[in-house]
Design a protein around this motif. Structure first.
Motif, PDB file in Angstrom:
ATOM      1  N   ARG A  32       0.325   3.357   4.199  1.00  0.00           N
ATOM      2  CA  ARG A  32      -0.244   4.339   5.115  1.00  0.00           C
ATOM      3  C   ARG A  32       0.080   5.777   4.723  1.00  0.00           C
ATOM      4  O   ARG A  32      -0.816   6.626   4.614  1.00  0.00           O
ATOM      5  CB  ARG A  32       0.257   4.058   6.542  1.00  0.00           C
ATOM      6  N   GLU A  33       1.349   6.105   4.536  1.00  0.00           N
ATOM      7  CA  GLU A  33       1.726   7.491   4.240  1.00  0.00           C
ATOM      8  C   GLU A  33       1.144   7.960   2.914  1.00  0.00           C
ATOM      9  O   GLU A  33       0.703   9.107   2.792  1.00  0.00           O
ATOM     10  CB  GLU A  33       3.247   7.621   4.232  1.00  0.00           C
ATOM     11  N   VAL A  34       1.185   7.095   1.918  1.00  0.00           N
ATOM     12  CA  VAL A  34       0.645   7.469   0.610  1.00  0.00           C
ATOM     13  C   VAL A  34      -0.838   7.773   0.729  1.00  0.00           C
ATOM     14  O   VAL A  34      -1.340   8.763   0.175  1.00  0.00           O
ATOM     15  CB  VAL A  34       0.900   6.354  -0.417  1.00  0.00           C
ATOM     16  N   PHE A  35      -1.567   6.942   1.465  1.00  0.00           N
ATOM     17  CA  PHE A  35      -2.996   7.173   1.645  1.00  0.00           C
ATOM     18  C   PHE A  35      -3.268   8.473   2.405  1.00  0.00           C
ATOM     19  O   PHE A  35      -4.075   9.302   1.983  1.00  0.00           O
ATOM     20  CB  PHE A  35      -3.617   6.009   2.405  1.00  0.00           C
ATOM     21  N   LEU A  36      -2.613   8.639   3.548  1.00  0.00           N
ATOM     22  CA  LEU A  36      -2.965   9.735   4.439  1.00  0.00           C
ATOM     23  C   LEU A  36      -2.378  11.082   4.035  1.00  0.00           C
ATOM     24  O   LEU A  36      -2.970  12.127   4.310  1.00  0.00           O
ATOM     25  CB  LEU A  36      -2.528   9.407   5.876  1.00  0.00           C
ATOM     26  N   ASP A  37      -1.212  11.075   3.399  1.00  0.00           N
ATOM     27  CA  ASP A  37      -0.498  12.329   3.122  1.00  0.00           C
ATOM     28  C   ASP A  37      -0.621  12.814   1.689  1.00  0.00           C
ATOM     29  O   ASP A  37      -0.065  13.854   1.335  1.00  0.00           O
ATOM     30  CB  ASP A  37       0.991  12.180   3.468  1.00  0.00           C
ATOM     31  N   THR A  38      -1.336  12.068   0.837  1.00  0.00           N
ATOM     32  CA  THR A  38      -1.454  12.488  -0.564  1.00  0.00           C
ATOM     33  C   THR A  38      -2.923  12.462  -0.996  1.00  0.00           C
ATOM     34  O   THR A  38      -3.341  11.558  -1.725  1.00  0.00           O
ATOM     35  CB  THR A  38      -0.615  11.580  -1.489  1.00  0.00           C
ATOM     36  N   PRO A  39      -3.710  13.434  -0.543  1.00  0.00           N
ATOM     37  CA  PRO A  39      -5.123  13.469  -0.938  1.00  0.00           C
ATOM     38  C   PRO A  39      -5.329  13.625  -2.443  1.00  0.00           C
ATOM     39  O   PRO A  39      -6.365  13.236  -2.970  1.00  0.00           O
ATOM     40  CB  PRO A  39      -5.671  14.681  -0.173  1.00  0.00           C
ATOM     41  N   THR A  40      -4.348  14.186  -3.140  1.00  0.00           N
ATOM     42  CA  THR A  40      -4.386  14.249  -4.603  1.00  0.00           C
ATOM     43  C   THR A  40      -3.057  13.725  -5.126  1.00  0.00           C
ATOM     44  O   THR A  40      -2.042  13.715  -4.415  1.00  0.00           O
ATOM     45  CB  THR A  40      -4.601  15.687  -5.113  1.00  0.00           C
ATOM     46  N   TRP A  41      -3.051  13.304  -6.393  1.00  0.00           N
ATOM     47  CA  TRP A  41      -1.806  12.776  -6.962  1.00  0.00           C
ATOM     48  C   TRP A  41      -0.731  13.852  -7.028  1.00  0.00           C
ATOM     49  O   TRP A  41       0.466  13.546  -7.005  1.00  0.00           O
ATOM     50  CB  TRP A  41      -2.076  12.208  -8.358  1.00  0.00           C
ATOM     51  N   ALA A  42      -1.129  15.111  -7.075  1.00  0.00           N
ATOM     52  CA  ALA A  42      -0.149  16.202  -7.096  1.00  0.00           C
ATOM     53  C   ALA A  42       0.639  16.279  -5.791  1.00  0.00           C
ATOM     54  O   ALA A  42       1.744  16.841  -5.756  1.00  0.00           O
ATOM     55  CB  ALA A  42      -0.845  17.532  -7.368  1.00  0.00           C
ATOM     56  N   ASP A  43       0.079  15.710  -4.718  1.00  0.00           N
ATOM     57  CA  ASP A  43       0.756  15.726  -3.420  1.00  0.00           C
ATOM     58  C   ASP A  43       1.766  14.601  -3.273  1.00  0.00           C
ATOM     59  O   ASP A  43       2.479  14.538  -2.267  1.00  0.00           O
ATOM     60  CB  ASP A  43      -0.274  15.623  -2.292  1.00  0.00           C
ATOM     61  N   LEU A  44       1.815  13.700  -4.236  1.00  0.00           N
ATOM     62  CA  LEU A  44       2.716  12.551  -4.154  1.00  0.00           C
ATOM     63  C   LEU A  44       4.113  12.973  -4.615  1.00  0.00           C
ATOM     64  O   LEU A  44       4.355  13.183  -5.794  1.00  0.00           O
ATOM     65  CB  LEU A  44       2.194  11.411  -5.026  1.00  0.00           C
ATOM     66  N   SER A  45       5.042  13.089  -3.666  1.00  0.00           N
ATOM     67  CA  SER A  45       6.388  13.562  -3.975  1.00  0.00           C
ATOM     68  C   SER A  45       7.270  12.414  -4.463  1.00  0.00           C
ATOM     69  O   SER A  45       7.111  11.264  -4.026  1.00  0.00           O
ATOM     70  CB  SER A  45       7.026  14.200  -2.736  1.00  0.00           C
ATOM     71  N   PRO A  46       8.230  12.702  -5.358  1.00  0.00           N
ATOM     72  CA  PRO A  46       9.172  11.661  -5.814  1.00  0.00           C
ATOM     73  C   PRO A  46       9.941  11.030  -4.665  1.00  0.00           C
ATOM     74  O   PRO A  46      10.247   9.838  -4.695  1.00  0.00           O
ATOM     75  CB  PRO A  46      10.097  12.432  -6.767  1.00  0.00           C
ATOM     76  N   LEU A  47      10.254  11.831  -3.638  1.00  0.00           N
ATOM     77  CA  LEU A  47      10.995  11.308  -2.492  1.00  0.00           C
ATOM     78  C   LEU A  47      10.175  10.249  -1.750  1.00  0.00           C
ATOM     79  O   LEU A  47      10.705   9.207  -1.350  1.00  0.00           O
ATOM     80  CB  LEU A  47      11.370  12.444  -1.545  1.00  0.00           C
ATOM     81  N   LEU A  48       8.861  10.509  -1.576  1.00  0.00           N
ATOM     82  CA  LEU A  48       8.005   9.529  -0.913  1.00  0.00           C
ATOM     83  C   LEU A  48       7.892   8.265  -1.744  1.00  0.00           C
ATOM     84  O   LEU A  48       7.951   7.146  -1.214  1.00  0.00           O
ATOM     85  CB  LEU A  48       6.623  10.129  -0.661  1.00  0.00           C
ATOM     86  N   VAL A  49       7.755   8.419  -3.052  1.00  0.00           N
ATOM     87  CA  VAL A  49       7.666   7.256  -3.939  1.00  0.00           C
ATOM     88  C   VAL A  49       8.930   6.410  -3.826  1.00  0.00           C
ATOM     89  O   VAL A  49       8.873   5.177  -3.716  1.00  0.00           O
ATOM     90  CB  VAL A  49       7.446   7.701  -5.394  1.00  0.00           C
ATOM     91  N   LEU A  50      10.091   7.066  -3.831  1.00  0.00           N
ATOM     92  CA  LEU A  50      11.363   6.349  -3.740  1.00  0.00           C
ATOM     93  C   LEU A  50      11.478   5.634  -2.396  1.00  0.00           C
ATOM     94  O   LEU A  50      11.894   4.468  -2.339  1.00  0.00           O
ATOM     95  CB  LEU A  50      12.513   7.331  -3.925  1.00  0.00           C
ATOM     96  N   ARG A  51      11.111   6.312  -1.329  1.00  0.00           N
ATOM     97  CA  ARG A  51      11.222   5.705   0.001  1.00  0.00           C
ATOM     98  C   ARG A  51      10.285   4.510   0.143  1.00  0.00           C
ATOM     99  O   ARG A  51      10.670   3.477   0.703  1.00  0.00           O
ATOM    100  CB  ARG A  51      10.919   6.758   1.075  1.00  0.00           C
ATOM    101  N   VAL A  52       9.065   4.631  -0.371  1.00  0.00           N
ATOM    102  CA  VAL A  52       8.123   3.517  -0.302  1.00  0.00           C
ATOM    103  C   VAL A  52       8.612   2.354  -1.146  1.00  0.00           C
ATOM    104  O   VAL A  52       8.507   1.180  -0.754  1.00  0.00           O
ATOM    105  CB  VAL A  52       6.722   3.974  -0.742  1.00  0.00           C
TER     106      VAL A  52
END
Length: 230
Positions: free
Chosen positions: A103-123
């Motif tokens: 859910r968060e990856v889909f809704l909060d990262t409209p582009t790959w540049a918006d994908l933070s390392p912290l979110l990746v680690l948490r997911v």
């Protein structure tokens, strides 16, 4: 005399090196097992059929989806996913593309540049709730990124059931704006994990339908390696 600050810093640096080493080892093992798992075929007796339904396996280089004609075998996808839910419902859409993800990856990262390392680690560590992504397309053409597969009518019906397995009834789900005028997100069941990734969800759908794919498909390439280029 030993400087206690320098000694503590040295110990901390050594610990960080150990943690980084183990993290790199775990990551390498994950990619290795992902490659091995996707290399074992499931439904190896699958053959394309002339008398059936043509679907497309789509990729954006990271994420897979399954694209199907709006109407086939008595199912009208527009009754399941109304064009009124998207920004531009007026084009003559002929296909829908369905995928699933976190859910968060889909809704909060409209582009790959918006994908933070912290979110990746948490997911990666904690996983997260699932969300379904539906795209509406007008006559998509087969290409490197949209690879056609013609399946039997029975396999198509099984694929439909597999794709709808995590979709709640209309009255129990919300929709969310997509990345553009032709797509939308819907609430979905399921929990995203390192095992059940967005691409493994696609692979599992194909396996349930009797279509050739790998035994475990956590990566985009895990799915696409089994689909011939047009």
């Amino acid at each position: 005399m030993v400087d206690p600050v320098a000694a503590a810093a040295k110990r901390a640096l050594a610990l960080l090196r150990v943690i980084a080493g183990w993290a790199a080892l775990a990551l390498g093992a994950y990619f290795l097992f992902g490659w091995i798992g996707s290399s074992f075929p499931v439904n190896r007796d699958f053959r394309e059929t002339d008398d059936g339904v043509e679907i497309l396996i789509a990729t954006n280089g990271v994420h897979n989806s399954i694209v199907m004609p709006v109407r086939a075998e008595g199912l009208d996808w527009h009754r399941v996913f109304p064009p009124a839910d998207i920004g531009n419902p007026y084009r003559p859409y002929t296909h829908v593309g369905i995928s699933w993800g976190q859910r968060e990856v889909f809704l909060d990262t409209p582009t790959w540049a918006d994908l933070s390392p912290l979110l990746v680690l948490r997911v990666a560590v904690m996983g997260g709730e699932g969300l379904m992504h539906v795209e509406h397309w007008a006559s998509p053409r087969p290409s490197e990124h949209y690879r056609p597969v013609r399946i039997s009518r029975e396999q198509y019906r099984r694929l439909v059931r597999a794709l709808l397995r995590d979709l709640p009834p209309p009255g129990q789900r919300r929709s969310y704006p997509g990345y553009g005028p032709q797509d939308v997100f819907y609430d979905a069941r399921g929990t995203y994990t390192l095992y059940l990734t967005c691409n493994e969800w696609v692979g599992e759908s194909l396996r349930r339908a009797g279509i050739l794919t790998g035994a475990w498909t956590p990566f985009e390439s895990s799915v696409m390696k089994w689909v011939e280029r047009p």
